[in-house]
Design a protein around this motif. Structure first.
Motif, PDB file in Angstrom:
ATOM      1  N   LEU A  28       0.842  -1.198   0.000  1.00  0.00           N
ATOM      2  CA  LEU A  28       0.000   0.000   0.000  1.00  0.00           C
ATOM      3  C   LEU A  28       0.873   1.243   0.000  1.00  0.00           C
ATOM      4  O   LEU A  28       2.054   1.196   0.370  1.00  0.00           O
ATOM      5  CB  LEU A  28      -0.916   0.021   1.235  1.00  0.00           C
ATOM      6  CG  LEU A  28      -1.936  -1.109   1.373  1.00  0.00           C
ATOM      7  CD1 LEU A  28      -2.727  -0.930   2.663  1.00  0.00           C
ATOM      8  CD2 LEU A  28      -2.869  -1.145   0.178  1.00  0.00           C
ATOM      9  N   ALA A  29       0.294   2.366  -0.397  1.00  0.00           N
ATOM     10  CA  ALA A  29       1.019   3.636  -0.323  1.00  0.00           C
ATOM     11  C   ALA A  29       1.256   3.978   1.149  1.00  0.00           C
ATOM     12  O   ALA A  29       0.300   4.022   1.931  1.00  0.00           O
ATOM     13  CB  ALA A  29       0.213   4.741  -1.001  1.00  0.00           C
ATOM     14  N   PRO A  57       2.716   9.162  -4.581  1.00  0.00           N
ATOM     15  CA  PRO A  57       1.584   8.246  -4.433  1.00  0.00           C
ATOM     16  C   PRO A  57       1.817   6.902  -5.119  1.00  0.00           C
ATOM     17  O   PRO A  57       1.015   5.986  -4.964  1.00  0.00           O
ATOM     18  CB  PRO A  57       0.417   9.010  -5.082  1.00  0.00           C
ATOM     19  CG  PRO A  57       1.059   9.955  -6.030  1.00  0.00           C
ATOM     20  CD  PRO A  57       2.368  10.326  -5.423  1.00  0.00           C
ATOM     21  N   ARG A 100       4.806   1.846  -2.787  1.00  0.00           N
ATOM     22  CA  ARG A 100       4.083   0.733  -2.179  1.00  0.00           C
ATOM     23  C   ARG A 100       5.007   0.015  -1.201  1.00  0.00           C
ATOM     24  O   ARG A 100       6.175  -0.229  -1.500  1.00  0.00           O
ATOM     25  CB  ARG A 100       3.607  -0.271  -3.240  1.00  0.00           C
ATOM     26  CG  ARG A 100       2.589   0.291  -4.223  1.00  0.00           C
ATOM     27  CD  ARG A 100       1.253   0.604  -3.560  1.00  0.00           C
ATOM     28  NE  ARG A 100       0.281   1.101  -4.522  1.00  0.00           N
ATOM     29  CZ  ARG A 100       0.097   2.387  -4.818  1.00  0.00           C
ATOM     30  NH1 ARG A 100       0.843   3.318  -4.221  1.00  0.00           N
ATOM     31  NH2 ARG A 100      -0.822   2.748  -5.687  1.00  0.00           N
ATOM     32  N   VAL A 103      -4.736   8.818   1.876  1.00  0.00           N
ATOM     33  CA  VAL A 103      -3.837   7.832   2.502  1.00  0.00           C
ATOM     34  C   VAL A 103      -3.538   8.283   3.922  1.00  0.00           C
ATOM     35  O   VAL A 103      -3.239   9.455   4.164  1.00  0.00           O
ATOM     36  CB  VAL A 103      -2.518   7.691   1.716  1.00  0.00           C
ATOM     37  CG1 VAL A 103      -1.521   6.823   2.487  1.00  0.00           C
ATOM     38  CG2 VAL A 103      -2.769   7.114   0.336  1.00  0.00           C
ATOM     39  N   LEU A 127      -1.850   0.919   7.847  1.00  0.00           N
ATOM     40  CA  LEU A 127      -1.992   1.731   6.646  1.00  0.00           C
ATOM     41  C   LEU A 127      -3.414   1.640   6.102  1.00  0.00           C
ATOM     42  O   LEU A 127      -4.008   0.558   6.086  1.00  0.00           O
ATOM     43  CB  LEU A 127      -1.020   1.269   5.554  1.00  0.00           C
ATOM     44  CG  LEU A 127       0.478   1.370   5.841  1.00  0.00           C
ATOM     45  CD1 LEU A 127       1.276   0.782   4.677  1.00  0.00           C
ATOM     46  CD2 LEU A 127       0.890   2.815   6.098  1.00  0.00           C
ATOM     47  N   ASN A 182      -5.543   3.051   2.613  1.00  0.00           N
ATOM     48  CA  ASN A 182      -5.542   3.727   1.311  1.00  0.00           C
ATOM     49  C   ASN A 182      -6.971   3.836   0.793  1.00  0.00           C
ATOM     50  O   ASN A 182      -7.765   2.899   0.932  1.00  0.00           O
ATOM     51  CB  ASN A 182      -4.732   2.936   0.284  1.00  0.00           C
ATOM     52  CG  ASN A 182      -3.218   3.058   0.460  1.00  0.00           C
ATOM     53  OD1 ASN A 182      -2.448   2.709  -0.440  1.00  0.00           O
ATOM     54  ND2 ASN A 182      -2.761   3.524   1.618  1.00  0.00           N
ATOM     55  N   ASN A 183      -7.260   4.965   0.162  1.00  0.00           N
ATOM     56  CA  ASN A 183      -8.552   5.183  -0.507  1.00  0.00           C
ATOM     57  C   ASN A 183      -9.730   5.250   0.461  1.00  0.00           C
ATOM     58  O   ASN A 183     -10.823   4.784   0.173  1.00  0.00           O
ATOM     59  CB  ASN A 183      -8.811   4.108  -1.569  1.00  0.00           C
ATOM     60  CG  ASN A 183      -9.870   4.540  -2.573  1.00  0.00           C
ATOM     61  OD1 ASN A 183      -9.838   5.666  -3.067  1.00  0.00           O
ATOM     62  ND2 ASN A 183     -10.818   3.664  -2.869  1.00  0.00           N
TER      63      ASN A 183
END
Length: 464
Positions: A66-67, A376, A379, A421, A441, A443-444
């Motif tokens: 993930l970012a 962005p 990962r 994020v 983490l 994301n989105n």
């Protein structure tokens, strides 16, 4: 066969239950988090281990990249400590080249750019402009020189000219947090834009000045926001021009408001700033100027002064505490310069990946484009981050590394935020004396970032 399968399932279920019973509140809080509307369409990863035993406490999507946003900084920091050493310092050499007559000098001063992110910085007593001016003056006096007819130039060799890493977005490039890592860095390649907002929302905003002065101009599309609107202004460099567009809003009802931008031509700006310092002393008299930056050449003349940066542990402190992206990029390039002979972001990333692969972290778990986490495209898995943090805990530089981590929610951890994020990773010792290492983490996500943060804290509170 059925009997053995039943026994195996029973044993597996009991083992899994014991893992849950270790921290049942964490399991419950995390399950509730996963059902929250803010993460309905999000990718969520949480990995927690017992620091003493290394055993997994909770793992969810722990090997999904993930970012990481700025939580990536813990990986860059640990790599720098391991490969450069706690006492590492950048060193910028200043050279004479010309002819001395009595106490005068006819010729130029050359700076061998070393990618030092602290040169001119006000964060340290020994690096700010006043300190450098004093040291340069003292070095010249020791050399018996009280006047110079010439100019200051920078020599750049063994440095990639791409200051901004791949993957950084246009929206970030003109703002202070998007300052690139050039060969010559001055005041963290930032400047302040001083503004005069209106007295009510909707009124235009005047640009008062830039500090220090910049060589480019601004297209002003700013407007005044409400009193509580905060800083919603952004600076966009206009490609192919010496102009920048500044737009958005700043709050009303104040005498002035300051936003910070990224210097557009940092090598040239750094040379000019140092030349100005020497002119202020009255020693340097610039009569004729030629190109201030020389590329792919050795510095001519003799070294008369070397400016050393603070030690790495001091730089990492600010890197993590204030999340200075430029420091991560400078350190990544230094890894490449030391390991492969050229300060290059891509080479630095390869060395970082190889370093952790040798320590059990697969290259695919650290798939990055920079050293700060601003891209962005980055990962990383939470497993990789936790493994790096666990490794750091066993190293002689751990105390400095641990001290560099900020404290949020009563926990020592690095935060990370870019668009949609959010992340936290670090260490925590519970009231019962158990120490945990974690990475979390998301994301989105949708909705408010501050609201999501509180929900993430609610999960992490179960480690207390």
């Amino acid at each position: 066969m059925r009997y053995f399968l039943a026994v195996a399932v029973l044993l597996f279920s009991k083992a899994n239950l014991r893992a849950q019973q270790a921290l049942p509140g964490l399991q419950k809080a995390f399950q509730a988090f996963l059902t929250d509307a803010q993460v309905r369409y999000a990718a969520v990863s949480l990995y927690v281990i017992d620091a003493a035993t290394g055993k997994t406490v909770l793992a969810h999507n722990a090997r999904i990249g993930l970012a990481p946003a700025s939580t990536l900084k813990v990986v860059t920091s640990a790599t720098a400590f391991d490969l450069l050493g706690s006492d590492f310092r950048f060193k910028t050499d200043f050279y004479f080249n010309g002819k001395k007559t009595g106490s005068g000098w006819t010729g130029d001063i050359y700076i061998k750019a070393a990618g030092d992110p602290t040169l001119g910085s006000d964060r340290y007593a020994g690096t700010n402009a006043a300190a450098l001016r004093t040291r340069l003056t003292t070095a010249l006096q020791k050399a018996g020189i009280d006047r110079i007819n010439g100019q200051v130039k920078a020599v750049i060799s063994n440095h990639d000219l791409q200051a901004v890493p791949d993957g950084w977005i246009y929206e970030d490039l003109g703002n202070y947090y998007g300052a690139g890592s050039s060969a010559l860095i001055w005041k963290e390649n930032q400047y302040d834009l001083v503004l005069k907002p209106g007295s009510k929302a909707g009124e235009p905003v005047a640009i008062i000045s830039t500090e220090p002065a910049q060589s480019f101009s601004f297209e002003n599309a700013l407007s005044t926001g409400t009193r509580q609107s905060g800083d919603n202004a952004y600076i966009y460099p206009v490609p192919g021009t010496s102009r920048a567009l500044v737009k958005g809003t700043v709050p009303c009802c104040v005498d002035s408001f300051v936003i910070s931008g990224a210097v557009l031509q940092p090598n040239e700006a750094g040379v000019q700033a140092i030349q100005n310092l020497l002119q202020e002393t009255g020693i340097l008299r610039v009569q004729e100027t030629t190109a201030p930056v020389i590329y792919d050449a050795a510095a001519p003349g003799t070294v008369f002064f070397t400016q050393a940066s603070p030690s790495l542990d001091s730089m990492v402190y600010w890197f993590n505490r204030k999340s200075i992206n430029l420091y991560g990029e400078a350190l990544l390039k230094q890894l490449a310069l030391q390991g492969k002979g050229k300060a290059d972001t891509e080479a630095g990333i390869q060395l970082l990946q190889q370093h952790w692969q040798q320590r059990g972290v697969q290259t695919g778990e650290i798939n990055i484009y920079d050293g700060s986490g601003l891209s962005p495209l980055d990962r990383i898995t939470t497993t990789a981050q936790v493994n790096v943090l666990a490794y750091a805990r066993r190293q002689p530089w751990y105390a400095a590394f641990y001290n560099s981590l900020p404290e949020y929610n009563g926990m020592k951890m690095k935060s990370g935020t870019i668009s949609d994020v959010k992340g936290f990773c670090g260490y925590h010792r519970s009231r019962a004396g158990r120490e945990y290492i974690f990475s979390f983490l998301v994301n989105n996500y949708n909705g408010s970032g501050s609201s999501l943060t509180q929900k993430m804290f609610k999960v992490l509170n179960e480690l207390k």
